[in-house]
Motif scaffolding. Structure first.
Motif, PDB file in Angstrom:
ATOM      1  N   THR A  55      -1.470   2.097  17.155  1.00  0.00           N
ATOM      2  CA  THR A  55      -2.928   1.969  17.137  1.00  0.00           C
ATOM      3  C   THR A  55      -3.549   2.700  15.957  1.00  0.00           C
ATOM      4  O   THR A  55      -4.726   2.509  15.663  1.00  0.00           O
ATOM      5  CB  THR A  55      -3.543   2.501  18.438  1.00  0.00           C
ATOM      6  N   ASP A  56      -2.776   3.542  15.270  1.00  0.00           N
ATOM      7  CA  ASP A  56      -3.293   4.237  14.097  1.00  0.00           C
ATOM      8  C   ASP A  56      -3.110   3.443  12.810  1.00  0.00           C
ATOM      9  O   ASP A  56      -3.548   3.868  11.748  1.00  0.00           O
ATOM     10  CB  ASP A  56      -2.646   5.613  13.958  1.00  0.00           C
ATOM     11  N   PHE A  57      -2.437   2.284  12.886  1.00  0.00           N
ATOM     12  CA  PHE A  57      -2.354   1.380  11.749  1.00  0.00           C
ATOM     13  C   PHE A  57      -3.532   0.406  11.780  1.00  0.00           C
ATOM     14  O   PHE A  57      -4.093   0.132  12.842  1.00  0.00           O
ATOM     15  CB  PHE A  57      -1.061   0.554  11.788  1.00  0.00           C
ATOM     16  N   ASN A  58      -3.876  -0.142  10.633  1.00  0.00           N
ATOM     17  CA  ASN A  58      -4.805  -1.271  10.574  1.00  0.00           C
ATOM     18  C   ASN A  58      -3.975  -2.532  10.744  1.00  0.00           C
ATOM     19  O   ASN A  58      -2.877  -2.631  10.191  1.00  0.00           O
ATOM     20  CB  ASN A  58      -5.508  -1.346   9.221  1.00  0.00           C
ATOM     21  N   PHE A  59      -4.485  -3.520  11.474  1.00  0.00           N
ATOM     22  CA  PHE A  59      -3.741  -4.761  11.644  1.00  0.00           C
ATOM     23  C   PHE A  59      -4.341  -5.903  10.846  1.00  0.00           C
ATOM     24  O   PHE A  59      -3.783  -6.987  10.795  1.00  0.00           O
ATOM     25  CB  PHE A  59      -3.603  -5.103  13.125  1.00  0.00           C
ATOM     26  N   THR A  60      -5.462  -5.648  10.215  1.00  0.00           N
ATOM     27  CA  THR A  60      -6.028  -6.588   9.248  1.00  0.00           C
ATOM     28  C   THR A  60      -6.420  -5.763   8.027  1.00  0.00           C
ATOM     29  O   THR A  60      -6.770  -4.580   8.148  1.00  0.00           O
ATOM     30  CB  THR A  60      -7.266  -7.312   9.804  1.00  0.00           C
ATOM     31  N   GLY A  61      -6.341  -6.375   6.884  1.00  0.00           N
ATOM     32  CA  GLY A  61      -6.668  -5.665   5.650  1.00  0.00           C
ATOM     33  C   GLY A  61      -8.107  -5.182   5.638  1.00  0.00           C
ATOM     34  O   GLY A  61      -9.005  -5.860   6.131  1.00  0.00           O
ATOM     35  N   THR A  62      -8.305  -4.014   5.080  1.00  0.00           N
ATOM     36  CA  THR A  62      -9.661  -3.456   4.984  1.00  0.00           C
ATOM     37  C   THR A  62     -10.086  -3.259   3.536  1.00  0.00           C
ATOM     38  O   THR A  62     -11.152  -2.719   3.278  1.00  0.00           O
ATOM     39  CB  THR A  62      -9.729  -2.087   5.703  1.00  0.00           C
ATOM     40  N   GLN A  63      -9.247  -3.702   2.593  1.00  0.00           N
ATOM     41  CA  GLN A  63      -9.492  -3.431   1.183  1.00  0.00           C
ATOM     42  C   GLN A  63      -9.834  -4.686   0.386  1.00  0.00           C
ATOM     43  O   GLN A  63      -9.619  -4.736  -0.820  1.00  0.00           O
ATOM     44  CB  GLN A  63      -8.254  -2.774   0.555  1.00  0.00           C
ATOM     45  N   GLY A  64     -10.337  -5.732   1.068  1.00  0.00           N
ATOM     46  CA  GLY A  64     -10.620  -6.977   0.353  1.00  0.00           C
ATOM     47  C   GLY A  64      -9.325  -7.639  -0.073  1.00  0.00           C
ATOM     48  O   GLY A  64      -8.411  -7.803   0.726  1.00  0.00           O
ATOM     49  N   PRO A  67      -4.147  -4.546  -1.655  1.00  0.00           N
ATOM     50  CA  PRO A  67      -3.255  -4.222  -0.534  1.00  0.00           C
ATOM     51  C   PRO A  67      -3.808  -3.049   0.278  1.00  0.00           C
ATOM     52  O   PRO A  67      -4.338  -2.091  -0.279  1.00  0.00           O
ATOM     53  CB  PRO A  67      -1.941  -3.818  -1.216  1.00  0.00           C
ATOM     54  N   ASP A  68      -3.690  -3.142   1.590  1.00  0.00           N
ATOM     55  CA  ASP A  68      -4.144  -2.068   2.478  1.00  0.00           C
ATOM     56  C   ASP A  68      -2.952  -1.153   2.767  1.00  0.00           C
ATOM     57  O   ASP A  68      -1.971  -1.579   3.364  1.00  0.00           O
ATOM     58  CB  ASP A  68      -4.690  -2.656   3.780  1.00  0.00           C
ATOM     59  N   PRO A  69      -3.013   0.106   2.363  1.00  0.00           N
ATOM     60  CA  PRO A  69      -1.870   1.004   2.563  1.00  0.00           C
ATOM     61  C   PRO A  69      -1.628   1.348   4.027  1.00  0.00           C
ATOM     62  O   PRO A  69      -0.566   1.861   4.371  1.00  0.00           O
ATOM     63  CB  PRO A  69      -2.257   2.254   1.773  1.00  0.00           C
ATOM     64  N   ASN A  70      -2.585   1.025   4.918  1.00  0.00           N
ATOM     65  CA  ASN A  70      -2.410   1.393   6.315  1.00  0.00           C
ATOM     66  C   ASN A  70      -1.992   0.217   7.199  1.00  0.00           C
ATOM     67  O   ASN A  70      -2.087   0.269   8.411  1.00  0.00           O
ATOM     68  CB  ASN A  70      -3.689   2.046   6.864  1.00  0.00           C
ATOM     69  N   LEU A  71      -1.506  -0.882   6.580  1.00  0.00           N
ATOM     70  CA  LEU A  71      -0.927  -1.965   7.366  1.00  0.00           C
ATOM     71  C   LEU A  71       0.467  -1.539   7.820  1.00  0.00           C
ATOM     72  O   LEU A  71       1.173  -0.828   7.097  1.00  0.00           O
ATOM     73  CB  LEU A  71      -0.841  -3.249   6.543  1.00  0.00           C
ATOM     74  N   PRO A  72       0.919  -1.945   9.021  1.00  0.00           N
ATOM     75  CA  PRO A  72       2.259  -1.543   9.467  1.00  0.00           C
ATOM     76  C   PRO A  72       3.326  -2.148   8.576  1.00  0.00           C
ATOM     77  O   PRO A  72       3.158  -3.237   8.022  1.00  0.00           O
ATOM     78  CB  PRO A  72       2.340  -2.089  10.893  1.00  0.00           C
ATOM     79  N   GLY A  73       4.415  -1.425   8.434  1.00  0.00           N
ATOM     80  CA  GLY A  73       5.529  -1.908   7.630  1.00  0.00           C
ATOM     81  C   GLY A  73       6.678  -0.920   7.660  1.00  0.00           C
ATOM     82  O   GLY A  73       6.515   0.221   8.111  1.00  0.00           O
ATOM     83  N   PRO A  74       7.858  -1.352   7.178  1.00  0.00           N
ATOM     84  CA  PRO A  74       9.028  -0.478   7.203  1.00  0.00           C
ATOM     85  C   PRO A  74       8.803   0.810   6.412  1.00  0.00           C
ATOM     86  O   PRO A  74       8.178   0.792   5.347  1.00  0.00           O
ATOM     87  CB  PRO A  74      10.123  -1.319   6.544  1.00  0.00           C
ATOM     88  N   ARG A  77       4.388   5.665   7.842  1.00  0.00           N
ATOM     89  CA  ARG A  77       3.902   6.490   8.935  1.00  0.00           C
ATOM     90  C   ARG A  77       2.414   6.218   9.070  1.00  0.00           C
ATOM     91  O   ARG A  77       1.704   6.134   8.069  1.00  0.00           O
ATOM     92  CB  ARG A  77       4.122   7.972   8.631  1.00  0.00           C
ATOM     93  N   PRO A  78       1.904   6.095  10.304  1.00  0.00           N
ATOM     94  CA  PRO A  78       0.474   5.814  10.451  1.00  0.00           C
ATOM     95  C   PRO A  78      -0.368   7.026  10.099  1.00  0.00           C
ATOM     96  O   PRO A  78       0.112   8.161  10.112  1.00  0.00           O
ATOM     97  CB  PRO A  78       0.339   5.474  11.936  1.00  0.00           C
ATOM     98  N   ARG A  79      -1.629   6.761   9.778  1.00  0.00           N
ATOM     99  CA  ARG A  79      -2.555   7.861   9.537  1.00  0.00           C
ATOM    100  C   ARG A  79      -2.625   8.711  10.801  1.00  0.00           C
ATOM    101  O   ARG A  79      -2.396   8.236  11.907  1.00  0.00           O
ATOM    102  CB  ARG A  79      -3.929   7.334   9.173  1.00  0.00           C
ATOM    103  N   SER A  80      -2.978   9.943  10.653  1.00  0.00           N
ATOM    104  CA  SER A  80      -3.110  10.831  11.799  1.00  0.00           C
ATOM    105  C   SER A  80      -4.226  11.819  11.522  1.00  0.00           C
ATOM    106  O   SER A  80      -4.404  12.271  10.398  1.00  0.00           O
ATOM    107  CB  SER A  80      -1.807  11.586  12.061  1.00  0.00           C
TER     108      SER A  80
END
Length: 199
Positions: A55-64, A67-74, A77-80
């Motif tokens: 839930t701490d990741f973004n699941f849709t891009g927020t940067q237009g 690339p959104d650095p907070n999208l889930p991926g290998p 680590r999510p923001r905290s």
């Protein structure tokens, strides 16, 4: 708001505890498993649940189009927003504080520290004081009683938030004793105590 100790008053969110001993060892510990049961997996042979920080990741891009650095991926680590804090004076512990509260944790801890260290409040008063939080929104969220007038005159706008964070803290006093403090009313009130203030 539920009273402390009432069945069903426990929340599913982050927990914070602060502890210390007579030798100056101190811990400020913030823990979250996110949703009830975390990710539903227990560590074999250890008996604790793993968290679900998705839930701490973004699941849709927020940067237009960027690339959104907070999208889930290998390997990510999510923001905290955790901010367990230990303040030292001349290399020895002075204060330890922390709070649950998601994205309000950092502003909660900051305000407790400012109230205690900069404004000279005692630790219980610093924790109990009304708080505000700004998280890149048009309005500052503020608890009832937070002094708004001077900031409104500078153009700040506010929205109401009934409670922000739920801090606990320990202070090492000059006479060698310890002072423990917790929220008096937020989230039903916290719990703080010292077994032997001089040991």
């Amino acid at each position: 708001m539920a009273a402390a100790g009432v069945a069903g008053s426990d929340d599913v969110s982050t927990t914070h505890l602060t502890t210390a001993d007579r030798w100056g060892n101190v811990v400020a510990y913030t823990l979250t498993i996110e949703s009830t049961g975390g990710n539903g997996m227990v560590v074999p042979g250890r008996g604790f649940l793993l968290n679900n920080e998705l839930t701490d990741f973004n699941f849709t891009g927020t940067q237009g189009d960027a690339p959104d650095p907070n999208l889930p991926g290998p390997g990510k680590r999510p923001r905290s927003s955790m901010a367990p804090t230990i303040v030292l004076m001349e290399g020895k512990p002075l204060l330890a504080v922390g709070s649950p509260g998601g994205s309000t944790i950092i502003t909660t801890v900051l305000q407790v520290l400012m109230n205690r260290l900069d404004l000279g409040m005692g630790l219980p008063e610093a924790i109990a004081a009304p708080r505000a939080t700004q998280r890149n929104t048009a309005a500052v969220q503020a608890e009832p009683g937070f002094p708004r007038t001077g900031l409104q005159a500078l153009g700040h706008t506010f929205s109401d938030n009934p409670e922000i964070g739920a801090a606990t803290g320990i202070e090492f006093l000059g006479d060698g004793s310890l002072l423990a403090a917790a929220e008096p009313t937020r989230r039903g009130g916290g719990s703080a105590g010292v077994v032997d203030p001089r040991s």
